[in-house]
Scaffold this active site. Structure first.
Site, PDB file in Angstrom:
ATOM      1  N   GLU A   1       0.827  -1.269  -0.100  1.00  0.00           N
ATOM      2  CA  GLU A   1       0.123   0.020   0.147  1.00  0.00           C
ATOM      3  C   GLU A   1       0.815   1.397  -0.131  1.00  0.00           C
ATOM      4  O   GLU A   1       0.568   2.377  -0.583  1.00  0.00           O
ATOM      5  CB  GLU A   1      -0.996  -0.026   1.143  1.00  0.00           C
ATOM      6  CG  GLU A   1      -2.054  -1.187   1.087  1.00  0.00           C
ATOM      7  CD  GLU A   1      -2.644  -1.295  -0.066  1.00  0.00           C
ATOM      8  OE1 GLU A   1      -2.908  -0.426  -0.803  1.00  0.00           O
ATOM      9  OE2 GLU A   1      -3.138  -2.390  -0.377  1.00  0.00           O
TER      10      GLU A   1
ATOM     11  N   HIS B   1     -12.500  -7.967  -5.406  1.00  0.00           N
ATOM     12  CA  HIS B   1     -12.088  -7.269  -6.757  1.00  0.00           C
ATOM     13  C   HIS B   1     -13.258  -7.851  -7.606  1.00  0.00           C
ATOM     14  O   HIS B   1     -13.580  -6.749  -8.578  1.00  0.00           O
ATOM     15  CB  HIS B   1     -10.756  -7.730  -7.251  1.00  0.00           C
ATOM     16  CG  HIS B   1      -9.860  -7.522  -6.316  1.00  0.00           C
ATOM     17  ND1 HIS B   1      -9.622  -8.095  -5.195  1.00  0.00           N
ATOM     18  CD2 HIS B   1      -8.570  -6.689  -6.351  1.00  0.00           C
ATOM     19  CE1 HIS B   1      -8.564  -7.610  -4.372  1.00  0.00           C
ATOM     20  NE2 HIS B   1      -8.024  -6.711  -5.160  1.00  0.00           N
TER      21      HIS B   1
HETATM   22  O1  X8Z Z   1      -5.650  -6.112  -3.653  1.00  0.00           O
HETATM   23  C1  X8Z Z   1      -4.715  -6.179  -3.339  1.00  0.00           C
HETATM   24  C2  X8Z Z   1      -3.858  -5.188  -2.731  1.00  0.00           C
HETATM   25  C3  X8Z Z   1      -4.733  -3.845  -2.834  1.00  0.00           C
HETATM   26  S1  X8Z Z   1      -4.605  -3.265  -4.162  1.00  0.00           S
HETATM   27  C4  X8Z Z   1      -3.850  -5.465  -1.201  1.00  0.00           C
HETATM   28  N1  X8Z Z   1      -3.818  -7.216  -3.714  1.00  0.00           N
HETATM   29  C5  X8Z Z   1      -4.280  -8.548  -4.559  1.00  0.00           C
HETATM   30  C6  X8Z Z   1      -5.339  -9.507  -3.575  1.00  0.00           C
HETATM   31  O2  X8Z Z   1      -5.399  -9.100  -2.179  1.00  0.00           O
HETATM   32  O3  X8Z Z   1      -6.028 -10.281  -4.149  1.00  0.00           O
HETATM   33  C7  X8Z Z   1      -2.219  -7.332  -3.620  1.00  0.00           C
HETATM   34  C8  X8Z Z   1      -1.918  -8.630  -4.315  1.00  0.00           C
HETATM   35  C9  X8Z Z   1      -3.160  -9.415  -4.878  1.00  0.00           C
HETATM   36 ZN    ZN Z   2      -2.298  -2.479  -4.633  1.00  0.00          ZN
END
Ligand code: X8Z
Ligand code: ZN
Length: 617
Positions: free
Chosen positions: A387, A517
């Protein structure tokens, strides 16, 4: 990151559009032009563009700030049944949409872009970015945009307001993650895993509705579907993006196959299973989606969890900041610590917050915030570095030379790569020893360390480039039917990760929607797969050419040249072509070469471990 400009998903089409013009500002040429023939003065498109863009950027900053403030509140203060925050967020996002997608703006953008050849590169990039943003909010279909914004706010409330229950009690996702890392009883593991998936069905109607609304929105400006729209920010078609992520997956597949075989046998032993299963049961893995198995291995003499437990969560954040500062980045502004939400809510709080880490560029300037739930463990240590990578990226390109419209990563994957690379570097032995966190003289097993890293970084690829990207491609672009959502998900998990659910997961579940996501960073998870590839390219360059150290054992701490290298990449934001930047800084195109080279020494070890074992992928 991802929480900046949620309704806009700002990115630049221009990144890959070659233009003949030199990258200069709008100043007139130094040499006097020959006397023009006596005819009507041609319109000065540069001046027109400059005037348009200065008005646009000012309004863009004003509305972005207001929308981010509302979103921040919606993500940090969720009260069941209270729709005030969602209402305010909806209104702020609608004001933003009304401006960025206005028919008048679209017309002016198109008119100016019709004269590209007369404009500067920087102007063209801004105009194209603004047009890209408009496609997410076109007021020609104002009603669709309005409904999408409303549906997004409602989905966020559901997603982060969900009350996870385990063993008769409310639990946080941190609790569930900790149990999945530590619990040894397979029945209890299954119950934890199932508890983590209970949210899925509650998000189904909302997600199907959002799919249609997202597709319809971008179709109004000619994109066939939302997946294609998102891929276009890289200058790639949907097919090109899918070909790219499939290639990356294919290249890492032989190593993944070894890791998969190794894990099946090791976990069968750990959980005392009678037989080694052909596919990994999802509840055996130490992560809700099987995307990171790093915690399966503990390296003797390099037990970071034990160190962090002594130091505490606040120390982790300050330590990550110190690491960036040691490379010449300025300290974070005091407002970062005052305004961020960095730690879990106190037990018994009467509201919830978004449990997934993010970094926010509130005003596209110096109001930088992070939303996390940091606890003292390796996962949050890594995430904190991740972050802060976003935060220092924001800080680095927030300067007068980068217009607000282009205050973004060279592409979205770069934004993800910087902090992930720092997270990798912050776990290497010479770095930890240099800080006095471990004893440099302690013998540690390098192969076990590399195995631990592979279980995080290599294992992630089939999830990110395979399962997530394929599912979203199929969901948005191929309009996956509503009665095949979960079946498709598990077919992909089996194919790419070699992972199966503990019991039949019919269409009454919606397991993909348990991944945040899928709901609020739609059709862009390949960003992370690409970011891993890029991070190894950058790390390889730093280790070999700047530090002259083995990439497996580096210590970036205190090295100003490493900082300069990174800032050169970060400073232009999105005002330069991401491919040119990569070639210039690393000497190569986007490629898994460095990642493969990094893990290559592990292959022989895994092959020896797996000798005589059955391979099933
Ligand atoms: O979502 C994230 C970050 C925020 S941009 C913590 N990541 C992905 C996840 O958690 O699925 C980092 C790597 C993969
Ligand atoms: Zn990120």
């Amino acid at each position: 990151m991802k929480k900046l400009l949620l309704p806009l998903v700002a990115a630049t089409l221009a990144a890959c559009a070659p233009t003949a013009k030199p990258p200069v500002a709008s100043a007139p040429a130094a040499t006097p032009a020959p006397t023009p023939p006596a005819s009507p003065t041609p319109p000065d498109y540069r001046a027109q563009a400059e005037q348009f863009l200065s008005g646009y950027n000012a309004e863009y900053v004003r509305l972005t700030t207001a929308a981010n403030e509302a979103e921040w509140r919606s993500n940090t203060h969720i009260v069941a049944g209270d729709t005030a925050n969602a209402g305010a967020t909806t209104r702020a996002n609608q004001r933003m949409a009304a401006f960025t997608g206005s028919a008048d703006n679209i017309r002016q953008l198109r008119e100016l872009l019709a004269h590209k050849a007369d404009l500067t590169d920087l102007q063209v990039k801004q105009l194209e970015t603004a047009l890209y943003n408009a496609a997410n909010n076109p007021q020609t279909v104002a009603d669709v945009v309005k409904r999408r914004i409303q549906a997004e706010a409602a989905q966020t409330e559901k997603l982060y307001g969900f009350d996870y229950q385990y063993a008769g009690k409310s639990v946080t996702t941190n609790d569930l993650d900790e149990l999945l890392r530590k619990e040894l009883n397979p029945q209890k593991r299954q119950a934890v895993w199932e508890a983590s998936k209970a949210i899925g069905p509650t998000l189904k109607d909302g997600l199907l509705n959002l799919r249609d609304l997202r597709n319809q929105t971008v179709q109004a400006l000619g994109y066939p579907d939302y997946f294609t729209y998102q891929a276009s920010a890289y200058g790639l078609s949907r097919d090109e993006m899918m070909a790219l992520v499939r290639k990356i997956n294919d290249e890492l597949r032989p190593l993944y196959r070894e890791l998969h075989t190794y894990a099946r046998y090791e976990l069968a032993r750990k959980y005392k299973a009678k037989q080694v299963p052909d596919y990994l049961p999802a509840h055996w893995l130490p992560n809700r989606w099987g995307q990171d198995w790093g915690s399966l291995v503990e390296v003797k003499g390099l037990n970071l969890d034990a160190v962090l437990a002594r130091k505490g969560p606040e120390w982790q954040v300050k330590q990550a900041e110190r690491f960036y500062q040691s490379l010449g980045f300025p300290a974070l502004p005091a407002s970062f610590y005052e305004k961020s939400s960095l730690y879990p809510l106190p037990a018994g709080a009467n509201y919830k917050k978004n449990n997934h880490a993010s970094a926010w560029h509130m005003d596209l300037n110096q109001d930088l915030r992070s939303l996390m739930s940091v606890e003292a463990n390796t996962e949050w240590y890594e995430t904190t570095h991740h972050e802060l990578g976003h935060i220092f990226y924001y800080q680095t390109y927030s300067r007068p030379d980068v217009p607000p419209l282009l205050r973004q990563g060279a592409n979205r994957a770069y934004h993800e790569a910087i902090g992930s690379m720092m997270g990798l570097a912050a776990k290497q032995k010479p770095f930890l020893a240099g800080l006095g966190l471990i004893d440099a003289k302690t013998q540690t097993n390098q192969t076990q360390q590399l195995l631990k890293e592979a279980l995080s970084y290599v294992v992630f690829i089939p999830f990110a480039s395979g399962v997530m990207s394929e599912w979203e491609n199929s969901f948005y672009a191929d309009k996956l039917p509503a009665n095949q959502l979960n079946a498709k998900w598990w077919a992909l998990c089996k194919q790419y990760q070699g992972m199966v659910p503990p019991t039949e997961r019919g269409e009454n579940y919606l397991d993909p929607a348990t991944k945040t996501h899928i709901n609020d960073d739609p059709a862009q998870y390949y960003d992370y797969a690409l970011s891993y590839v890029i991070l190894f390219q950058l790390h390889d360059h730093i280790a070999r050419n700047i530090l002259h150290q083995d990439p497996h054992a580096t210590n970036y701490y205190g090295n100003p040249e490493v900082g300069n290298f990174l800032r050169d990449i970060m400073r232009p934001g999105a005002s330069r072509d991401w491919r040119v930047v990569l070639r210039e800084k690393t000497g190569e195109d986007l490629s898994a070469r460095a990642m493969l080279a990094y893990f290559q020494p592990l292959t022989a070890y895994l092959k020896a471990q797996n000798k005589g074992r059955k391979y099933t992928l």
